[in-house]
Design an enzyme around this catalytic site. Structure first.
Site, PDB file in Angstrom:
ATOM      1  CG  HIS A 173      -4.566  -1.373  -2.414  1.00  0.00           C
ATOM      2  ND1 HIS A 173      -5.092  -0.229  -1.874  1.00  0.00           N
ATOM      3  CD2 HIS A 173      -3.765  -1.895  -1.455  1.00  0.00           C
ATOM      4  CE1 HIS A 173      -4.648  -0.059  -0.651  1.00  0.00           C
ATOM      5  NE2 HIS A 173      -3.821  -1.052  -0.369  1.00  0.00           N
ATOM      6  CB  SER A 183      -0.950  -0.044   1.206  1.00  0.00           C
ATOM      7  OG  SER A 183      -1.927   0.965   1.118  1.00  0.00           O
TER       8      SER A 183
END
Length: 249
Positions: free
Chosen positions: A147, A124
């Site tokens: 993501h 992340s």
């Protein structure tokens, strides 16, 4: 978890009459051994582990990295003449986007050589931190999850909310593509890929794939990372002007 940049004060003695017990006690309280001591190395090691904590305090059982602890260390490493390079080790699940970007921006703007090493995971918001250095490594078994940016908690369902989310996501994309070799097209493809993550969109990238995509420079471990940092330090010294204003040979 974190190293201290404090130096032993005159008169600080341990029970054996040796000076410097104060800083060793503090280092041990923070979960570190006294090897190497700060005065014995020209490299400052900084760890980003657990979850990057931002403006909201996480529950005490969570393993966290607090950005208000990291930023002063980066400032101290930058101005401390004894520190010639920064080694950043990551094993993080991600966390607060703005806190992570703040850390990444500070690392990328340091004048001293920097090397990052992803161990376990750099997921992340850990991705921008991992690519912020002059050179990056990832362990062969380590992974990085790419993501879209998410918002947690109560949000207002108006167009401005989604515009803000989109702008924040663009900040992450721009930073990663600027500080690595991955193209914007490829990074967005990995970010919005379907079927790779359970109940989510995005991609989980393993060590060699991260290098292949251009996110990370090389697969390696602690030995390679320190060797590269020493190489960058030597090159940095060579390019520094001497007191007469000429480049050092």
């Amino acid at each position: 978890m974190f190293q201290s940049n404090e130096q032993p004060q005159e008169g600080d003695q341990n029970k054996d009459g040796q000076k410097g017990s104060g800083i060793l006690d503090k280092i041990q309280q923070l979960g570190q051994t006294n090897v190497p001591q700060m005065e014995q190395t020209n490299i400052h090691c900084l760890t980003i582990i657990g979850q990057v904590e931002g403006h909201m305090q996480l529950p005490p059982q969570n393993k966290t990295t607090k950005y208000e602890h990291i930023i002063p260390q980066l400032v101290a490493a930058e101005q401390n003449q004894k520190i010639e390079g920064l080694l950043l080790i990551l094993n993080t699940v991600g966390g607060d986007v703005e806190a992570g970007l703040a850390i990444a921006e500070m690392i990328s703007t340091m004048s001293k050589p920097t090397v990052t090493l992803v161990l376990g995971g750099g997921h992340s918001i850990g991705v921008p931190i991992a690519v912020a250095s002059n050179y990056s490594y990832i362990a062969e078994t380590a992974t990085m999850t790419i993501h879209p940016v998410r918002l947690t908690g109560l949000v207002i369902g108006v167009p401005q909310t989604f515009e803000y989310l989109d702008k924040m996501q663009e900040r992450v994309i721009n930073f990663v593509t600027k500080h690595s070799s991955v193209s914007e097209e490829k990074f967005k493809e990995l970010m919005f890929s379907k079927g790779n993550l359970t109940r989510d969109i995005g991609t989980n990238v393993v060590g060699t794939d991260a290098v292949q995509y251009g996110l990370i420079n090389e697969v390696g471990g602690i030995g390679q990372a320190i060797s590269k940092l020493n190489e960058l330090i030597a090159e940095h010294k060579k390019n520094q002007p001497d007191p007469q204003g000429e480049l050092m040979q």
